[in-house]
Enzyme design. Structure first.
Site, PDB file in Angstrom:
ATOM      1  N   ARG A 131       0.855  -1.195   0.000  1.00  0.00           N
ATOM      2  CA  ARG A 131       0.000   0.000   0.000  1.00  0.00           C
ATOM      3  C   ARG A 131       0.888   1.242   0.000  1.00  0.00           C
ATOM      4  O   ARG A 131       1.679   1.460   0.907  1.00  0.00           O
ATOM      5  CB  ARG A 131      -0.938   0.037   1.208  1.00  0.00           C
TER       6      ARG A 131
ATOM      7  N   ASP B 175      -4.357   3.092  14.033  1.00  0.00           N
ATOM      8  CA  ASP B 175      -3.558   3.765  13.016  1.00  0.00           C
ATOM      9  C   ASP B 175      -4.064   5.188  12.871  1.00  0.00           C
ATOM     10  O   ASP B 175      -4.830   5.672  13.709  1.00  0.00           O
ATOM     11  CB  ASP B 175      -3.539   2.981  11.698  1.00  0.00           C
TER      12      ASP B 175
END
Length: 554
Positions: free
Chosen positions: A187, A468
């Site tokens: 990613r 996150d």
């Protein structure tokens, strides 16, 4: 360190390792690396990789600012009262009978994926977990300090080659890859994030192009040789025009290296509210390269707040009660499944952010929550799901394996009999309380996460969840919206800037007690509190906390 973009011959390698010459006609440009490069880092950023990055910046970097400006224009219309909706000008795409190009064999079964940053030990543990895919993350679960970004590229290169190992310097424990590791997907950073340590023609370059170019260049040959390929997760898209930009990046790169169209494969995260109205169009724009869409639920909740920030009837309650069974989120999940499967693409479920608990009773409660969450996704028709910790992989795997049976995926679940999902359902207000405890909890979590992020750690266990960047984003955006609309908490107090600052000062003391005086003084909690206060009490809601946060990193 400097690299000139040619008008010159550049030597590249095709998938079989045969050298061939490409005459590249690009304007004269200059790539400059302003960050320091160790010998190990230079090995993954040789002149050939710099040349590729230069060409990508030449062709595509200027348009990133145009795409970001288009986001602002669209947001201004929404702030003015125009709610998001499906685009009338692309109705023919939504109603067409087209399908994506196809899905490689090693991506046909994605029933459980694990995500995490690119730390060396974490890469090994993730690839060895009982999962089908590891998404190595240069975005939300990573704090992009320069050395960490480059170390991450080294770690992924070594993993692709099967040469990665790690020995813990404290206890001597050794980690190495199993014989059958998970499939690797990289990613890259979103379009809004820059890489300040590299400039092209004096301009800081998009982090997305840096991450893509280095991962592709260092790994495409080895990946193809072992029957896999250069696979990417693309985050934070807000429109099909941004997807088209990525399509052109992929086509350009394949042409440059003499690869077949569709060698590069991507999964796109649908984690912004505008994007949910353009899923067909995103699939169509990337149809040669895309293999699926993913429900990026935590960022989607943040985007719901951010996009509808000026709409008093769309203010969310406490984060803890905004779960996937809420009407607006359940509609999002079901529409993603229906849209993807109609086009032959995978519909990936979202993240279970829980982490195992040491107490057996508490751990069982965690596993029960995973069971319920993943059952909802599997029964909605998702082809797979995400976990944040290897200790939860077995539970998620069992849920999806039971639903899948002999199948590798659920492309046969079309949901064609469902009633059409409307814009009203996707935008539906969410019921639930706004509580003092919820607000205080948000403050403590965001404070600890921001402190970790600006210290170089983007993936943080806090109160039983692997947090996150989306966590801090939801926390500060939610409180900002409560302030903006003078919402009342369950204790009868109206949320104001002064109340937030009062709670923040009190919760700083709670966090200090929890982490201990020594840890608090050694950390960057004061800076984190200042940044959170600035972002939460600003007159306008800032787009991303990580943009000003980047200034705190080396």
């Amino acid at each position: 360190m400097l690299a000139n973009t040619p008008d010159r011959d550049t030597l590249s390698q095709d998938p079989n390792g045969q050298a061939r010459r490409n005459k590249m006609s690009a304007q004269e440009g200059m790539l400059e690396v302003t960050g320091s490069l160790s010998p190990q880092h230079q090995a993954i950023f040789p002149v050939e990789a710099q040349t590729l990055l230069s060409l990508l910046c030449e062709q595509f970097a200027p348009r990133v600012d145009e795409l970001l400006a288009a986001r602002e224009v669209r947001q201004a219309a929404i702030d003015g009262g125009q709610l998001p909706d499906f685009l009338p000008e692309t109705q023919d795409i939504r109603e067409g009978s087209w399908k994506i190009l196809g899905i490689p064999d090693d991506l046909q079964d994605r029933r459980v994926e694990i995500t995490g940053p690119t730390d060396r030990k974490m890469v090994i543990n993730a690839l060895n977990a009982n999962v089908k895919v590891f998404m190595a993350d240069f975005e939300d679960s990573m704090s992009p300090a320069w050395d960490k970004v480059l170390d991450g590229q080294i770690n992924l290169r070594d993993a692709v080659r099967g040469e990665i190992s790690y020995t813990n310097p404290d206890n001597g424990k050794h980690y190495q890859l199993n014989d059958d590791p998970a499939v690797l997907i990289c990613r890259v950073r979103g379009l809004h994030l820059k890489e300040k340590h590299v400039t092209f023609n004096g301009q800081i370059i998009p982090g997305a192009l840096f991450d893509f170019a280095l991962y592709f260049y260092n790994n495409y040959q080895a990946l193809l040789k072992k029957g896999s390929g250069p696979y990417f997760y693309i985050p934070k898209l807000q429109s099909h025009k941004e997807a088209q930009w990525w399509s052109e990046v992929f086509h350009f790169t394949e042409d440059y290296f003499g690869l077949d169209t569709g060698t590069i494969k991507a999964t796109v995260l649908i984690e912004t509210l505008p994007a949910v109205f353009e899923m067909d169009e995103i699939l169509f724009a990337l149809k040669e390269h895309i293999v699926g869409l993913n429900c990026g639920r935590w960022d989607y909740i943040f985007s719901y707040i951010k996009t509808l920030k000026k709409h008093p009837d769309r203010v969310l309650p406490d984060r803890q009660v905004v779960t996937m069974d809420k009407p607006f989120l359940n509609a999002y999940s079901r529409l993603l499944v229906r849209t993807c499967h109609k086009r032959g693409a995978f519909a990936m479920g979202g993240m279970a952010a829980f982490i195992p608990a040491k107490d057996p009773e508490q751990n069982q409660r965690v596993l029960d929550k995973i069971q319920n969450d993943k059952s909802l996704e599997a029964n909605n028709g998702h082809d797979g799901t995400w976990v944040a910790h290897p200790g939860l992989a077995d539970t998620a795997m069992a849920v999806f394996s039971q639903v899948l049976g002999e199948r590798r995926n659920q492309l046969d679940v079309t949901r064609e009999e469902d009633a059409p999902i409307t814009a009203e359902q996707l935008l539906a207000p969410c019921e639930g309380e706004r509580t003092e405890e919820g607000m205080r909890h948000n403050i403590r979590v965001a404070l600890q996460y921001i402190e970790a992020w600006i210290s170089g750690n983007g993936c943080v266990p806090i109160y039983g969840l692997m947090e996150d960047a989306a966590t801090a984003e939801i926390s500060r955006a939610s409180i900002w919206q409560w302030i903006a609309h003078s919402k009342t908490l369950d204790n009868g107090q109206v949320v104001t800037k002064a109340l937030f600052e009062q709670y923040l000062s009190q919760e700083i003391e709670v966090v200090k007690q929890e982490v201990g005086e020594a840890r608090y003084q050694a950390g960057r909690f004061s800076e984190a509190a200042d940044l959170m206060a600035k972002m939460t009490t600003s007159d306008e809601l800032g787009n991303f906390l990580t943009i000003p946060g980047y200034d705190y990193l080396d």
